[in-house]
Design an enzyme around this catalytic site. Structure first.
Site, short mmCIF file in Angstrom:
data_model
loop_
_atom_site.label_atom_id
_atom_site.label_comp_id
_atom_site.label_asym_id
_atom_site.label_seq_id
_atom_site.Cartn_x
_atom_site.Cartn_y
_atom_site.Cartn_z
N LYS A 39 -3.06 -1.30 15.56
CA LYS A 39 -2.46 -0.43 16.54
C LYS A 39 -3.32 -0.26 17.77
CE LYS A 39 -0.42 2.34 13.70
NZ LYS A 39 -1.53 2.14 12.84
N GLU A 90 0.84 -1.21 0.00
CA GLU A 90 0.00 0.00 0.00
C GLU A 90 0.87 1.26 0.00
OE1 GLU A 90 -1.52 1.84 3.42
OE2 GLU A 90 -1.00 0.20 4.78
#
Ligand code: PSU
Ligand code: MN
Length: 300
Positions: free
Chosen positions: A157, A23
């Site tokens: 995260k 990405e």
């Protein structure tokens, strides 16, 4: 879909050689210049060294690119005008001739159309903390539920609500394979306290599980959760203060929507004096390495 392939990716596709999708939002919005460019180049050379062709995906002046030249990588890494493009914005972006970086959801959409089966990222987007009030749940989860690919990540995260993220992935029918672990990793940290019940211990196993996933007509992605290497880990008790401070500051500054994830990453990097960036680079390269091995295993 109208796709501009780099010569390397075009050749790998026609010769059925292994390819790894990468990405570009992690480059444009996830890391600062010039560390982001050096990361992107390292990711690509790591792929080549393992006999795999890297396919970094981005939108340049409205054109979808799979595989970026050095000059295009430099634009994505250094320009201030690069937009963050999620899956639902791809049509708008190409119609308006945007230059944009692709997130996990848009990268998956494009890579799948291009016939690429494996994708490595840093961490996936997920359910944000406080989602019960804001409804902020990343489109990445929706893409993972609908696009059959192997996606390698270091979990999600701890800026997110990890237990809720894992629950939504289960609801959406996305199998999560812990790579040599029984626990969902928390990006900067190896542990999150959230247990996984599916585990794989080699790239070969992952390739064979994905093959059976497809043979059984399952349409979701297979998410691989690959913990950050020991040496690069920041323990979760150390991270928690930085994360909650950053979230508080975002709330005070009224930052939300697609600006939130980049804001939190930037703030945490500042507060940890760059340590979080080092960890981010290390875990993303670790995912690229595993992704490349899975791509090779699928072709052998
Ligand atoms: N996680 C990271 N670094 C990133 C991102 C996620 O560690 O740069 C990016 C990815 O591109 C992911 C996107 O798809 O953020 C999710 O954004 P949002 O939370 O706005 O859906
Ligand atoms: Mn969001």
């Amino acid at each position: 879909m109208n796709i501009h392939f780099s010569p390397e990716v075009g050749a790998a596709l026609s010769n059925q050689k292994p390819i790894l999708a990468l990405e570009s939002t992690i480059i444009s919005h996830g890391m600062p210049y010039p560390q982001n460019l050096s990361f992107a180049q390292k990711a690509e050379s790591l792929c080549f060294s393992l006999g795999v062709t890297p396919a970094t995906i981005a939108i340049i002046n409205g054109e979808i690119h799979v595989g970026l030249s050095h000059d295009l990588l430099e634009i994505i890494a250094s320009s201030d005008d690069v937009k963050k493009v999620a899956q639902h914005e791809i049509g708008f972006a190409t119609s308006n001739l945007w230059t944009g970086a692709t997130t996990v959801s848009s990268t998956m959409h494009i890579a799948h159309s291009a016939g690429i089966q494996v994708f490595a990222t840093g961490g996936i987007g997920g359910v944000h903390r406080g989602a019960e009030f804001t409804f902020d749940i990343s489109q990445d989860l929706n893409a993972l539920s609908k696009i059959p690919m192997v996606v390698v990540s270091a979990g999600a995260k701890a800026i997110l609500d990890i237990p809720k993220t894992v629950e939504v992935l289960e609801t959406y029918g996305v199998p999560i394979l812990g790579f040599q672990t029984n626990e969902f990793p928390a990006f900067y940290s190896r542990e999150s306290g959230v247990e996984l019940h599916l585990r794989a211990d080699s790239s070969r196993d992952i390739a064979s599980i994905f093959t059976s996933h497809l043979q059984n007509d399952l349409k979701s992605a297979v998410l691989v959760a690959n913990p950050v290497p020991d040496d690069n880990e920041i323990p979760s008790n150390e991270m928690e203060k930085y994360i909650s401070d950053a979230i508080l500051l975002a709330e005070k500054s009224n930052i939300n929507g697609k600006a939130l994830t980049p804001f939190l990453l930037h703030q945490i990097k500042k507060d940890t004096l760059g340590k979080s960036l080092e960890t981010n680079v290390a875990l993303a390269l670790n995912n690229v390495q595993l992704g490349a091995k899975i791509a090779s295993s699928l072709r052998s």
